[in-house]
Design a protein around this motif. Structure first.
Motif, PDB file in Angstrom:
ATOM      1  N   THR A 169      -3.717   0.091  -2.873  1.00  6.38           N
ATOM      2  CA  THR A 169      -3.184  -1.205  -2.454  1.00  6.38           C
ATOM      3  C   THR A 169      -3.049  -2.101  -3.679  1.00  6.38           C
ATOM      4  O   THR A 169      -4.007  -2.247  -4.444  1.00  6.38           O
ATOM      5  CB  THR A 169      -4.114  -1.881  -1.432  1.00  6.38           C
ATOM      6  N   THR A 219       0.836  -1.204   0.000  1.00  2.00           N
ATOM      7  CA  THR A 219       0.000   0.000   0.000  1.00  2.00           C
ATOM      8  C   THR A 219       0.866   1.248   0.000  1.00  2.00           C
ATOM      9  O   THR A 219       1.881   1.315   0.699  1.00  2.00           O
ATOM     10  CB  THR A 219      -0.919   0.035   1.236  1.00  2.00           C
ATOM     11  N   ASP A 220       0.462   2.226  -0.802  1.00  3.93           N
ATOM     12  CA  ASP A 220       1.066   3.549  -0.791  1.00  3.93           C
ATOM     13  C   ASP A 220      -0.035   4.599  -0.729  1.00  3.93           C
ATOM     14  O   ASP A 220      -1.111   4.406  -1.298  1.00  3.93           O
ATOM     15  CB  ASP A 220       1.898   3.786  -2.056  1.00  3.93           C
ATOM     16  N   ASN A 236       2.945   1.420  -6.530  1.00  5.44           N
ATOM     17  CA  ASN A 236       2.540   0.171  -5.894  1.00  5.44           C
ATOM     18  C   ASN A 236       2.949  -1.054  -6.694  1.00  5.44           C
ATOM     19  O   ASN A 236       3.386  -2.061  -6.132  1.00  5.44           O
ATOM     20  CB  ASN A 236       1.025   0.171  -5.687  1.00  5.44           C
TER      21      ASN A 236
END
Length: 343
Positions: A155, A61-62, A88
């Motif tokens: 995600t 996740t970012d 991601n």
């Protein structure tokens, strides 16, 4: 260098999120989402169902925050979508896996143009499509009343296809350190944009839409990579993460890194214009999402990996030609060796 043209389209009050509504926005965004090859149930239900042929799921996740990771006057909506997906998908590749699906959380002001969100969805889909991946679900929410920033939380899910995951913690003394992908291009583009210019276009585009070498991750795993990570915070910083996790010294070769800088490319051109050193971007610039990996000395490096150093025994850390990273950074006149949140 060229001054920028405005990238933010005129605001159409009748096309805002407040007017179109949550489900109207979702419908318009999902119309551009594409199809994930391994999704049995896609967007529109309480949850997606994605097949896992390997029986293991790689997940990353970012969070991208407007003003921190992107600016709407610097990047188009599609640029933002490409960048959000790339950040991601590169993490999935760095584990030796291939991407299968994305989940996207969105917080935005009610005044956000729906057309802009459609552009983000188009960029996300375009970045995912070559891998058979797509957005399979997510959530939308209004941001705080006193906030005007868009926040994207993405995600990524991935499939190892039978491979062992390649972590940051497996590097061993005697290994070769290698990199696949660009270094310093995004930072160079950021330096151009923050001074109000949009050329050279190659550097600016690299900042707006990074191009991670996705296929190099699984190829590295197949070739016996002992450790790997993506370069999101800067080469020195991410090599430091790998060194810490493995309990080794990563010694980078400055000559090998300098050889990666095309003398006719944008880094020397912009550095000359700004009075800087392109090696500063190579060593500390993030968001190119190159892949940094270590391999046994006897291994054949898979394309497009290039050797840039060696792994040595000793207290965990990073050196460049034997010089501690902190001293190298100070010698370049920089305050830090890469991006650190909350610093």
């Amino acid at each position: 260098m060229t001054r920028p043209r405005p990238l933010v389209p005129p605001v159409d009050a009748a096309d805002s999120v407040a007017v179109v509504g949550e489900f109207g926005v979702i419908d318009r965004v999902l119309a551009r989402a594409g199809t994930a090859a391994l999704a049995d149930v896609g967007p529109g239900d309480d949850a997606a169902v994605v097949r896992t042929p390997d029986a293991r799921v790689v997940a990353s996740t970012d969070v991208l925050v407007e003003g921190r990771h992107f600016r709407r006057d610097w990047s188009s909506a599609e640029d933002v979508g490409h960048k959000a997906a790339a950040a991601n998908l590169a993490d999935v590749a760095a584990m030796g896996a291939v991407p299968t699906a994305l989940l996207v959380g969105l917080a935005c002001p009610a005044s956000t143009p729906t057309g802009w969100l459609e552009g983000v969805a188009t960029g996300l889909a375009a970045e995912c499509a070559p891998h058979g991946a797509a957005v399979v679900g997510g959530d939308t929410v209004a941001c705080a009343p006193d906030s005007s920033s868009v926040v994207l939380s993405v995600t990524a899910l991935g499939d190892l296809q039978g491979r062992a995951p390649v972590t940051r913690g497996g590097a061993r003394p005697g290994d070769v350190v290698a990199v696949a992908g660009r270094l310093g291009w995004s930072a160079c583009g950021w330096a151009v944009l923050r001074r109000g210019f949009t050329a050279p276009l190659a550097a600016v585009t690299a900042h707006r839409r990074p191009t991670p070498p996705y296929a190099a991750g699984p190829a590295a795993a197949d070739a016996g990579a002992t450790a790997m990570c993506d370069v999101s915070d800067g080469l020195l910083a991410d090599a430091g993460h790998l060194a810490d996790a493995s309990g080794v010294v990563v010694d980078l070769d400055r000559g090998s890194l300098a050889a990666l800088v095309d003398p006719a490319g944008p880094l020397p051109q912009v550095a000359a214009a700004l009075g800087g050193d392109p090696m500063a971007w190579v060593l500390t610039g993030g968001e190119d999402h190159a892949l940094l990996a270590t391999f046994p000395a006897a291994a054949d490096l898979p394309e497009p990996f290039v050797a840039i150093g060696v792994v040595e025994a000793g207290p965990a850390g990073v050196r460049v030609d034997g010089v501690a990273a902190a001293d190298v950074v100070a010698g370049l006149g920089l305050s830090g060796g890469g991006h650190v949140h909350f610093r």
